[in-house]
Motif scaffolding. Structure first.
Motif, mmCIF file in Angstrom:
data_model
loop_
_atom_site.group_PDB
_atom_site.id
_atom_site.type_symbol
_atom_site.label_atom_id
_atom_site.label_comp_id
_atom_site.label_asym_id
_atom_site.label_seq_id
_atom_site.Cartn_x
_atom_site.Cartn_y
_atom_site.Cartn_z
ATOM 1 N N LEU A 33 0.828 -1.211 0.000
ATOM 2 C CA LEU A 33 0.000 0.000 0.000
ATOM 3 C C LEU A 33 0.860 1.258 0.000
ATOM 4 C CD1 LEU A 33 -2.886 -0.774 2.510
ATOM 5 C CD2 LEU A 33 -3.026 -0.555 0.039
ATOM 6 N N PHE A 34 0.431 2.260 -0.754
ATOM 7 C CA PHE A 34 1.093 3.557 -0.797
ATOM 8 C C PHE A 34 0.035 4.640 -0.758
ATOM 9 C CE2 PHE A 34 4.592 1.134 -2.482
ATOM 10 C CZ PHE A 34 5.721 1.840 -2.111
ATOM 11 N N GLN A 35 0.350 5.733 -0.122
ATOM 12 C CA GLN A 35 -0.534 6.893 -0.122
ATOM 13 C C GLN A 35 -0.651 7.409 -1.553
ATOM 14 O OE1 GLN A 35 0.542 9.642 2.962
ATOM 15 N NE2 GLN A 35 -0.537 11.319 1.970
ATOM 16 N N GLY A 36 -1.884 7.784 -1.949
ATOM 17 C CA GLY A 36 -2.090 8.409 -3.248
ATOM 18 C C GLY A 36 -2.385 7.473 -4.409
ATOM 19 N N ILE A 37 -2.579 6.174 -4.112
ATOM 20 C CA ILE A 37 -2.940 5.246 -5.195
ATOM 21 C C ILE A 37 -4.430 4.943 -5.163
ATOM 22 C CG2 ILE A 37 -0.649 4.199 -5.441
ATOM 23 C CD1 ILE A 37 -1.623 1.823 -3.755
ATOM 24 N N VAL A 38 -4.985 4.570 -6.307
ATOM 25 C CA VAL A 38 -6.405 4.254 -6.430
ATOM 26 C C VAL A 38 -6.582 2.748 -6.257
ATOM 27 C CG1 VAL A 38 -8.438 4.360 -7.935
ATOM 28 C CG2 VAL A 38 -6.736 6.195 -8.015
ATOM 29 N N MET A 39 -7.465 2.355 -5.352
ATOM 30 C CA MET A 39 -7.716 0.943 -5.069
ATOM 31 C C MET A 39 -9.185 0.620 -5.295
ATOM 32 S SD MET A 39 -4.665 0.058 -4.041
ATOM 33 C CE MET A 39 -5.128 -1.611 -3.772
ATOM 34 N N VAL A 96 1.301 5.482 -13.013
ATOM 35 C CA VAL A 96 1.171 4.429 -12.009
ATOM 36 C C VAL A 96 2.276 4.578 -10.970
ATOM 37 C CG1 VAL A 96 0.119 2.744 -13.583
ATOM 38 C CG2 VAL A 96 2.601 2.776 -13.312
ATOM 39 N N LYS A 97 2.025 3.988 -9.818
ATOM 40 C CA LYS A 97 3.055 3.830 -8.794
ATOM 41 C C LYS A 97 3.437 2.352 -8.849
ATOM 42 C CE LYS A 97 3.858 6.085 -5.297
ATOM 43 N NZ LYS A 97 4.953 7.053 -5.098
ATOM 44 N N GLY A 105 7.999 1.930 -5.254
ATOM 45 C CA GLY A 105 7.967 3.301 -4.780
ATOM 46 C C GLY A 105 8.167 4.345 -5.862
ATOM 47 N N THR A 106 8.530 3.919 -7.075
ATOM 48 C CA THR A 106 8.742 4.899 -8.144
ATOM 49 C C THR A 106 7.481 5.061 -8.982
ATOM 50 O OG1 THR A 106 9.677 3.220 -9.624
ATOM 51 C CG2 THR A 106 11.233 4.474 -8.325
ATOM 52 N N ASN A 107 7.372 6.224 -9.611
ATOM 53 C CA ASN A 107 6.245 6.511 -10.497
ATOM 54 C C ASN A 107 6.663 6.191 -11.925
ATOM 55 O OD1 ASN A 107 4.991 7.471 -8.214
ATOM 56 N ND2 ASN A 107 5.132 9.607 -8.780
ATOM 57 N N ALA A 108 5.700 5.707 -12.708
ATOM 58 C CA ALA A 108 5.986 5.339 -14.089
ATOM 59 C C ALA A 108 4.758 5.612 -14.948
ATOM 60 C CB ALA A 108 6.372 3.863 -14.170
ATOM 61 N N ARG A 109 4.952 5.534 -16.249
ATOM 62 C CA ARG A 109 3.856 5.701 -17.201
ATOM 63 C C ARG A 109 3.580 4.342 -17.822
ATOM 64 N NH1 ARG A 109 1.359 9.950 -18.436
ATOM 65 N NH2 ARG A 109 2.956 11.338 -17.641
ATOM 66 N N LEU A 110 2.295 3.968 -17.880
ATOM 67 C CA LEU A 110 1.906 2.680 -18.446
ATOM 68 C C LEU A 110 1.989 2.740 -19.973
ATOM 69 C CD1 LEU A 110 0.755 -0.163 -17.794
ATOM 70 C CD2 LEU A 110 -1.519 0.826 -18.068
ATOM 71 N N LEU A 138 -2.181 6.086 -10.095
ATOM 72 C CA LEU A 138 -1.997 7.209 -9.184
ATOM 73 C C LEU A 138 -3.227 8.096 -9.212
ATOM 74 C CD1 LEU A 138 1.710 8.234 -9.759
ATOM 75 C CD2 LEU A 138 0.666 7.745 -7.568
ATOM 76 N N ALA A 139 -3.589 8.622 -8.040
ATOM 77 C CA ALA A 139 -4.762 9.495 -7.953
ATOM 78 C C ALA A 139 -4.454 10.853 -8.566
ATOM 79 C CB ALA A 139 -5.187 9.653 -6.498
#
Length: 139
Positions: A33-39, A96-97, A105-110, A138-139
């Motif tokens: 789990l990470f803060q700021g992700i959509v679940m 995405v995270k 923990g890194t951000n990326a583009r799908l 990511l939200a």
């Protein structure tokens, strides 16, 4: 390419692959789990309250495995264990995270079945095979 160049190239490739495997082992965790992700809430116990299969954003992570989820539609805040949550995948091109594995923990583009890291030390690196469970919108 000459034979020696080819051998050096293949030795370098093998070294890089081993580094990736090592990084994967070190960063693979039982929690994601990470803060700021959509679940997506998959708890059948919350179905009678209308939350089953509804999306929310992780506002806070408690003890690594429980998320304080703000529901997108109702704005209600629920505490939900990660076992009752599912990652959400955005449309191709979305952010995405990476929530588990080597680049956790890194951000990326799908980019379809692969992702491209957005910022930091690995900026621009394309990860060719990544499990959908290891990435989240990511939200």
């Amino acid at each position: 390419m000459k034979g020696g160049d080819l051998e050096r190239r293949s030795a370098l490739d093998e070294l890089m692959k081993e580094e990736e495997r090592k990084k994967e082992r070190m960063n693979r965790k039982p929690y994601w789990l990470f803060q700021g992700i959509v679940m997506k809430v998959m708890s059948k116990a919350l179905a009678d309250k209308g939350y089953y299969k509804q999306k929310g954003v992780v506002r806070k992570v408690i003890d690594n495995c429980v998320g304080e989820i703000e529901m997108i539609d109702s704005k209600h805040v629920l505490s939900v264990d990660q076992e009752e949550l599912e990652t959400v995948i955005p449309q191709i091109g979305g952010l995405v995270k990476i929530v588990n594995g080597a680049y956790c923990g890194t951000n990326a583009r799908l980019l379809g079945a692969k992702v491209q890291i957005e910022k930091g030390v690995y900026e621009g690196r394309v990860i060719k095979s990544i499990e959908y469970e290891d990435i989240c919108k990511l939200a």
